[in-house]
Design a protein around this motif. Structure first.
Motif, PDB file in Angstrom:
ATOM      1  N   PRO A 146       5.851 -27.871  -1.852  1.00  0.00           N
ATOM      2  CA  PRO A 146       5.422 -26.844  -0.884  1.00  0.00           C
ATOM      3  C   PRO A 146       6.170 -25.521  -1.046  1.00  0.00           C
ATOM      4  O   PRO A 146       5.611 -24.454  -0.833  1.00  0.00           O
ATOM      5  N   ARG A 147       7.421 -25.566  -1.489  1.00  0.00           N
ATOM      6  CA  ARG A 147       8.164 -24.327  -1.713  1.00  0.00           C
ATOM      7  C   ARG A 147       7.531 -23.534  -2.839  1.00  0.00           C
ATOM      8  O   ARG A 147       7.364 -22.325  -2.753  1.00  0.00           O
ATOM      9  N   ARG A 148       7.149 -24.216  -3.908  1.00  0.00           N
ATOM     10  CA  ARG A 148       6.529 -23.517  -5.034  1.00  0.00           C
ATOM     11  C   ARG A 148       5.177 -22.930  -4.642  1.00  0.00           C
ATOM     12  O   ARG A 148       4.817 -21.844  -5.077  1.00  0.00           O
ATOM     13  N   VAL A 149       4.433 -23.652  -3.817  1.00  0.00           N
ATOM     14  CA  VAL A 149       3.150 -23.132  -3.331  1.00  0.00           C
ATOM     15  C   VAL A 149       3.390 -21.905  -2.463  1.00  0.00           C
ATOM     16  O   VAL A 149       2.697 -20.892  -2.590  1.00  0.00           O
ATOM     17  N   LEU A 150       4.379 -21.977  -1.593  1.00  0.00           N
ATOM     18  CA  LEU A 150       4.704 -20.812  -0.746  1.00  0.00           C
ATOM     19  C   LEU A 150       5.149 -19.624  -1.582  1.00  0.00           C
ATOM     20  O   LEU A 150       4.824 -18.481  -1.264  1.00  0.00           O
ATOM     21  N   ASP A 151       5.892 -19.873  -2.665  1.00  0.00           N
ATOM     22  CA  ASP A 151       6.288 -18.777  -3.554  1.00  0.00           C
ATOM     23  C   ASP A 151       5.068 -18.088  -4.145  1.00  0.00           C
ATOM     24  O   ASP A 151       5.011 -16.867  -4.244  1.00  0.00           O
ATOM     25  N   ARG A 152       4.073 -18.858  -4.564  1.00  0.00           N
ATOM     26  CA  ARG A 152       2.852 -18.263  -5.135  1.00  0.00           C
ATOM     27  C   ARG A 152       2.112 -17.446  -4.083  1.00  0.00           C
ATOM     28  O   ARG A 152       1.613 -16.359  -4.366  1.00  0.00           O
ATOM     29  N   ILE A 153       2.026 -17.983  -2.874  1.00  0.00           N
ATOM     30  CA  ILE A 153       1.339 -17.259  -1.795  1.00  0.00           C
ATOM     31  C   ILE A 153       2.097 -15.985  -1.449  1.00  0.00           C
ATOM     32  O   ILE A 153       1.490 -14.922  -1.268  1.00  0.00           O
ATOM     33  N   ASP A 154       3.419 -16.064  -1.358  1.00  0.00           N
ATOM     34  CA  ASP A 154       4.226 -14.872  -1.070  1.00  0.00           C
ATOM     35  C   ASP A 154       4.009 -13.799  -2.126  1.00  0.00           C
ATOM     36  O   ASP A 154       3.891 -12.614  -1.822  1.00  0.00           O
ATOM     37  N   ALA A 155       3.949 -14.216  -3.398  1.00  0.00           N
ATOM     38  CA  ALA A 155       3.738 -13.259  -4.482  1.00  0.00           C
ATOM     39  C   ALA A 155       2.388 -12.572  -4.336  1.00  0.00           C
ATOM     40  O   ALA A 155       2.267 -11.352  -4.492  1.00  0.00           O
ATOM     41  N   LEU A 156       1.362 -13.333  -4.033  1.00  0.00           N
ATOM     42  CA  LEU A 156       0.030 -12.751  -3.870  1.00  0.00           C
ATOM     43  C   LEU A 156      -0.039 -11.841  -2.648  1.00  0.00           C
ATOM     44  O   LEU A 156      -0.721 -10.819  -2.669  1.00  0.00           O
ATOM     45  N   LEU A 157       0.664 -12.205  -1.586  1.00  0.00           N
ATOM     46  CA  LEU A 157       0.609 -11.403  -0.361  1.00  0.00           C
ATOM     47  C   LEU A 157       1.220 -10.018  -0.554  1.00  0.00           C
ATOM     48  O   LEU A 157       0.703  -9.039  -0.023  1.00  0.00           O
ATOM     49  N   LEU A 158       2.282  -9.912  -1.288  1.00  0.00           N
ATOM     50  CA  LEU A 158       2.902  -8.605  -1.466  1.00  0.00           C
ATOM     51  C   LEU A 158       2.246  -7.805  -2.588  1.00  0.00           C
ATOM     52  O   LEU A 158       2.177  -6.577  -2.515  1.00  0.00           O
ATOM     53  N   ALA A 159       1.733  -8.487  -3.594  1.00  0.00           N
ATOM     54  CA  ALA A 159       1.142  -7.778  -4.730  1.00  0.00           C
ATOM     55  C   ALA A 159      -0.156  -7.065  -4.359  1.00  0.00           C
ATOM     56  O   ALA A 159      -0.455  -6.002  -4.906  1.00  0.00           O
ATOM     57  N   ALA A 160      -0.935  -7.611  -3.441  1.00  0.00           N
ATOM     58  CA  ALA A 160      -2.219  -6.995  -3.075  1.00  0.00           C
ATOM     59  C   ALA A 160      -2.048  -5.597  -2.481  1.00  0.00           C
ATOM     60  O   ALA A 160      -2.690  -4.647  -2.945  1.00  0.00           O
ATOM     61  N   PRO A 161      -1.196  -5.409  -1.475  1.00  0.00           N
ATOM     62  CA  PRO A 161      -1.033  -4.047  -0.957  1.00  0.00           C
ATOM     63  C   PRO A 161      -0.418  -3.087  -1.969  1.00  0.00           C
ATOM     64  O   PRO A 161      -0.759  -1.905  -1.984  1.00  0.00           O
ATOM     65  N   VAL A 162       0.449  -3.590  -2.839  1.00  0.00           N
ATOM     66  CA  VAL A 162       1.048  -2.723  -3.860  1.00  0.00           C
ATOM     67  C   VAL A 162      -0.041  -2.212  -4.801  1.00  0.00           C
ATOM     68  O   VAL A 162      -0.096  -1.018  -5.106  1.00  0.00           O
ATOM     69  N   LEU A 163      -0.934  -3.082  -5.239  1.00  0.00           N
ATOM     70  CA  LEU A 163      -2.025  -2.660  -6.113  1.00  0.00           C
ATOM     71  C   LEU A 163      -2.958  -1.695  -5.389  1.00  0.00           C
ATOM     72  O   LEU A 163      -3.379  -0.689  -5.946  1.00  0.00           O
ATOM     73  N   TRP A 164      -3.260  -1.992  -4.140  1.00  0.00           N
ATOM     74  CA  TRP A 164      -4.175  -1.119  -3.384  1.00  0.00           C
ATOM     75  C   TRP A 164      -3.581   0.271  -3.205  1.00  0.00           C
ATOM     76  O   TRP A 164      -4.250   1.272  -3.443  1.00  0.00           O
ATOM     77  N   TYR A 165      -2.310   0.345  -2.803  1.00  0.00           N
ATOM     78  CA  TYR A 165      -1.672   1.656  -2.633  1.00  0.00           C
ATOM     79  C   TYR A 165      -1.551   2.396  -3.958  1.00  0.00           C
ATOM     80  O   TYR A 165      -1.712   3.617  -4.010  1.00  0.00           O
ATOM     81  N   ALA A 166      -1.277   1.678  -5.046  1.00  0.00           N
ATOM     82  CA  ALA A 166      -1.213   2.323  -6.354  1.00  0.00           C
ATOM     83  C   ALA A 166      -2.561   2.921  -6.723  1.00  0.00           C
ATOM     84  O   ALA A 166      -2.629   4.037  -7.250  1.00  0.00           O
TER      85      ALA A 166
END
Length: 173
Positions: A146-166
């Motif tokens: 579950p920690r590894r799954v949460l890491d993947r979700i955390d990565a996707l959650l922050l990367a989306a707004p960064v790409l959108w703002y870029a």
């Protein structure tokens, strides 16, 4: 009250960050941007190939004891390879008169954007707000699936707004 505040915070955090994926999809080349987002923020391939075998130098031992510089660079290289492959596929499809994928502009812009999104995804796996809340309540184990799954979700959650703002900043100039 603390449980209600935690639930509301996590709901807002996840909701506001994932709305960036919907905003990306609504852009002129939206489906292509969502593919790019998934490829460049998916940092697991390169880091899992390089990190455990070659990882000797700890990246931030107090924040994340198992993360290494070698794994981070492997993640970045994997992201660049995948993004470059996606851009190459888009160019190949364009030659066949298929506009399924489109990445207008210079390839260096897209590769630079892949670096930015990958770095955001790597930063996100350090103690994010939802993960910190789970860790504080004793629900997040240090070495669990579950920690590894949460890491993947955390990565996707922050990367989306960064790409959108870029993309917003790029379109403004």
């Amino acid at each position: 009250m603390a449980d209600a505040a935690t639930s509301i915070f996590c709901l807002l955090y996840v909701g506001f960050t994932l709305i960036a994926v919907v905003s990306l999809h609504e852009e002129a080349n939206g489906p292509s941007l969502v593919h790019f987002y998934c490829v460049s923020s998916g940092r697991g391939l390169g880091s899992s190939l390089r990190g455990p075998r070659l990882g000797r130098h700890k990246l931030a031992p107090t924040l994340s004891p198992k993360k290494t510089w070698e794994g981070s660079m492997g993640s970045l290289a994997g992201s660049l390879l995948m993004a470059g492959g996606l851009i190459g596929l888009a160019e190949l499809l364009t030659q066949w008169d298929s506009a399924v994928l489109s990445y207008p502009g210079d390839i260096w812009y897209w590769l630079g954007l892949a670096v930015v999104v990958n770095v955001a995804a790597q930063v996100a796996i350090w103690p994010s707000p939802p993960s910190a809340l789970l860790r504080r309540q004793g629900l997040r184990q240090p070495d669990s699936r579950p920690r590894r799954v949460l890491d993947r979700i955390d990565a996707l959650l922050l990367a989306a707004p960064v790409l959108w703002y870029a993309q917003v900043i790029h379109q403004s100039f």
